[in-house]
Write a protein that holds these residues in place. Structure first.
Motif, PDB file in Angstrom:
ATOM      1  N   THR A  84       0.813  -1.213   0.000  1.00  0.00           N
ATOM      2  CA  THR A  84       0.000   0.000   0.000  1.00  0.00           C
ATOM      3  C   THR A  84       0.847   1.264   0.000  1.00  0.00           C
ATOM      4  O   THR A  84       0.340   2.350   0.277  1.00  0.00           O
TER       5      THR A  84
ATOM      6  N   GLY B  90       2.422   4.592  -0.507  1.00  0.00           N
ATOM      7  CA  GLY B  90       1.962   5.775  -1.215  1.00  0.00           C
ATOM      8  C   GLY B  90       0.451   5.923  -1.280  1.00  0.00           C
ATOM      9  O   GLY B  90      -0.049   6.926  -1.769  1.00  0.00           O
ATOM     10  N   GLU B  91      -0.290   4.933  -0.821  1.00  0.00           N
ATOM     11  CA  GLU B  91      -1.754   4.983  -0.906  1.00  0.00           C
ATOM     12  C   GLU B  91      -2.402   4.771   0.453  1.00  0.00           C
ATOM     13  O   GLU B  91      -3.570   4.387   0.547  1.00  0.00           O
ATOM     14  N   GLU B  92      -1.652   5.019   1.532  1.00  0.00           N
ATOM     15  CA  GLU B  92      -2.148   4.698   2.862  1.00  0.00           C
ATOM     16  C   GLU B  92      -3.497   5.337   3.184  1.00  0.00           C
ATOM     17  O   GLU B  92      -4.328   4.735   3.855  1.00  0.00           O
ATOM     18  N   TYR B  93      -3.720   6.548   2.698  1.00  0.00           N
ATOM     19  CA  TYR B  93      -4.974   7.232   3.025  1.00  0.00           C
ATOM     20  C   TYR B  93      -5.716   7.718   1.773  1.00  0.00           C
ATOM     21  O   TYR B  93      -6.676   8.449   1.875  1.00  0.00           O
ATOM     22  N   ARG B  94      -5.249   7.306   0.623  1.00  0.00           N
ATOM     23  CA  ARG B  94      -5.826   7.849  -0.611  1.00  0.00           C
ATOM     24  C   ARG B  94      -7.298   7.508  -0.764  1.00  0.00           C
ATOM     25  O   ARG B  94      -8.080   8.306  -1.263  1.00  0.00           O
ATOM     26  N   ARG B  95      -7.698   6.338  -0.340  1.00  0.00           N
ATOM     27  CA  ARG B  95      -9.083   5.909  -0.542  1.00  0.00           C
ATOM     28  C   ARG B  95      -9.877   5.852   0.759  1.00  0.00           C
ATOM     29  O   ARG B  95     -10.920   5.238   0.842  1.00  0.00           O
TER      30      ARG B  95
ATOM     31  N   PRO C 106      -4.268   0.773   5.962  1.00  0.00           N
ATOM     32  CA  PRO C 106      -3.693  -0.491   5.498  1.00  0.00           C
ATOM     33  C   PRO C 106      -3.467  -1.522   6.599  1.00  0.00           C
ATOM     34  O   PRO C 106      -3.131  -2.668   6.290  1.00  0.00           O
TER      35      PRO C 106
END
Length: 207
Positions: free
Chosen positions: A147, A149-154, A158
């Motif tokens: 995950t 770079g995308e820990e909070y993007r959506r 994670p």
């Protein structure tokens, strides 16, 4: 500041260049960020764990720390909290910089603070994060952190899971090596049973 470019006379060297520079400029800087190498020999800086132990740059960092009155920070693929404490208590560093380890586990400081050492996703020094960037791939990638770079993007976390709706079902994880533990951990967090096989099945079923 790179204290050794590993280029002989053509590059910077600790005793000849860097220590005199620190003595000259110490009063006008706020903090010294000490590393080695450069873009041409970045493998000496972002050292792979296969060839270098953690704390690789401590000798250079300690040399600067010995003559500087300002804080000294540095990297070194620090993943062991005990090594971090020793580096500070032994007067080798003032600030631990965890670059690759923070890609592997962005919650590293929090886990150390809470004493959750066994939950740390350790950087293994494979350097896929740098290698993929060098060839123009995704902005960031990590074998230990799917995950990255995308820990909070959506809007999801994670490392926090609700019980899966089909938690009564088992999950078959095919493969071996460092990549296997992550799906196993996710399955366990979602209360699913996980069975690991190092031999691919003769029949593949996609759901």
């Amino acid at each position: 500041m790179s204290c050794d470019m590993f280029m002989g006379e053509a590059g910077t060297q600790l005793e000849r260049d860097c220590l005199p520079f620190v003595e000259l400029c110490d009063e006008i800087v706020d903090v010294w960020d000490i590393n080695v190498s450069g873009i041409s020999e970045w493998g000496e800086d972002a050292t792979p764990s296969r060839f270098y132990a953690a704390g690789r740059m401590l000798p250079w960092q300690q040399a600067v720390k010995a003559i500087s009155k300002k804080p000294v920070l540095g990297v070194g693929r620090f993943t062991d909290p005990n090594m971090m404490v020793d580096a500070i208590n032994d007067g080798k560093l003032d600030i631990i910089a965890t670059c690759r380890p923070s890609i592997s586990d962005p919650f590293l400081p929090k886990k150390i603070e809470e004493g959750r050492f066994d939950d740390i996703r350790e950087c293994i020094g494979c350097n896929v994060c740098i290698s993929r960037w060098e060839i123009g791939g995704p902005p960031i990638i990590c074998t230990q952190n799917a995950t990255a770079g995308e820990e909070y993007r959506r809007g999801w976390h994670p490392e926090k899971f609700t019980t899966a709706k089909n938690a009564d079902n088992d999950v078959l994880i095919v493969g071996a090596g460092p990549a296997v533990w992550r799906p196993r951990w996710c399955s366990a967090s979602a209360r699913c049973g996980a069975c690991i096989s190092s031999t691919p099945p003769t029949t593949w079923v996609a759901a």
